[in-house]
Design a protein around this motif. Sequence first.
Motif: not given
Length: 384
Positions: A136, A139, A156, A159-161
């Motif tokens: 996190y 991210e 992952y 998460v926004d990655l």
Amino acid sequence: MRSDNPQNMKIMIIAGEASGDLHGSNLVREMLSLNQNLSFYGIGGERLREKGVKLVAHSADMAVVGLTEVFSKLGFILKVRRQLMKSLRESPPDLLILIDYPDFNMPLAKTAKKYGIKVFYYISPQVWAWRKKRKYNLEKTVDSMAVILPFEEEIYRDVDLDVRFVGHPLLDVMGQVYTKEESSKKCGLNPHATTVAMLPGSRKNEIRKLLPEMLRASVMLKDKIPDCQFILPLADTLTMNDLSHYIGQCPLDIAVIERDTYDAIACADGAMVASGTATLETALLEVPMIIVYKISPLSYMLGRMCIGVDNIGLVNIIAGKTVAPEFIQGEVDAGKMAEEVFHILTDTARKTAIKTELKRVKEKLGEPGAAQRAAAMAVKLLQG
């Protein structure tokens, strides 16, 4: 200052360990093939230096194993990090490339984000093993990440990655591997004798903790298998002076091989390997092994409280089971190690089964071209 010219961009790269230096050098090579006007500076070893990277500090001075072992180098490490933080603030690069080494690198990512510097992470921190909530933080601070283990991309997903599995970079660097007979002749060994490889690690404290037991185990193996011969590939971060005290006390003739690590491993019928990247290198050559690991008792105790995996060896983690027997802490005992290696060497059915499992591990690591795919991601981020 950051360059406004897309053909003259400055990149900070941080590779704090020997494996990072190797994989980072291949990444730099591939990035330069896409844009030859890029310039690099940061932390690395001789391989990155050879690629034209201006080193602020050498990776050999930065690498440590264990939580308590870091204290002996803490002052120097913090000094280097302050220097890099100042560079990010006062002379920001166009891109920050981080290679593994999370405790050092993640604060740099946070600082880079603060100053609007794009961050590319190559080789994910092992969030699957411990401190899982770090993803996190990644991210928030990382723009794009290339992962090298087959199960990491899935970790992952929530998460926004931008995370992509690029394959394992070792598949790129193994190169032409000779047969056992060819490798043995190249290393000055008898191709028809039983050969055992010792890979005691790439750091001096690993050598101190592991090599003496490996050498004692080798003496025991020699008693059981009279024609047995022994080979030790020397890590790039070490010199013969780091080994001579220990080898000088051993009655055996140990063939120490510099540079040609993979040829040396390819000679072997079995191996004793320090936990780390070397276990994967040995697995890719399909050499049956035992894995050894020993750090300070306090470091181990603290680590076991945090680590959420059953095995400690990468080859076993990828396999999802114990393919290579593990000898950890107090189990790093010459007698136990010699007995296990002897059984592997003399039990044909078991040796064949292990080789089959190692071949499956290799298949899980993807296709060659990891550095090329990661370089494409980094250059796209740089230009985007």
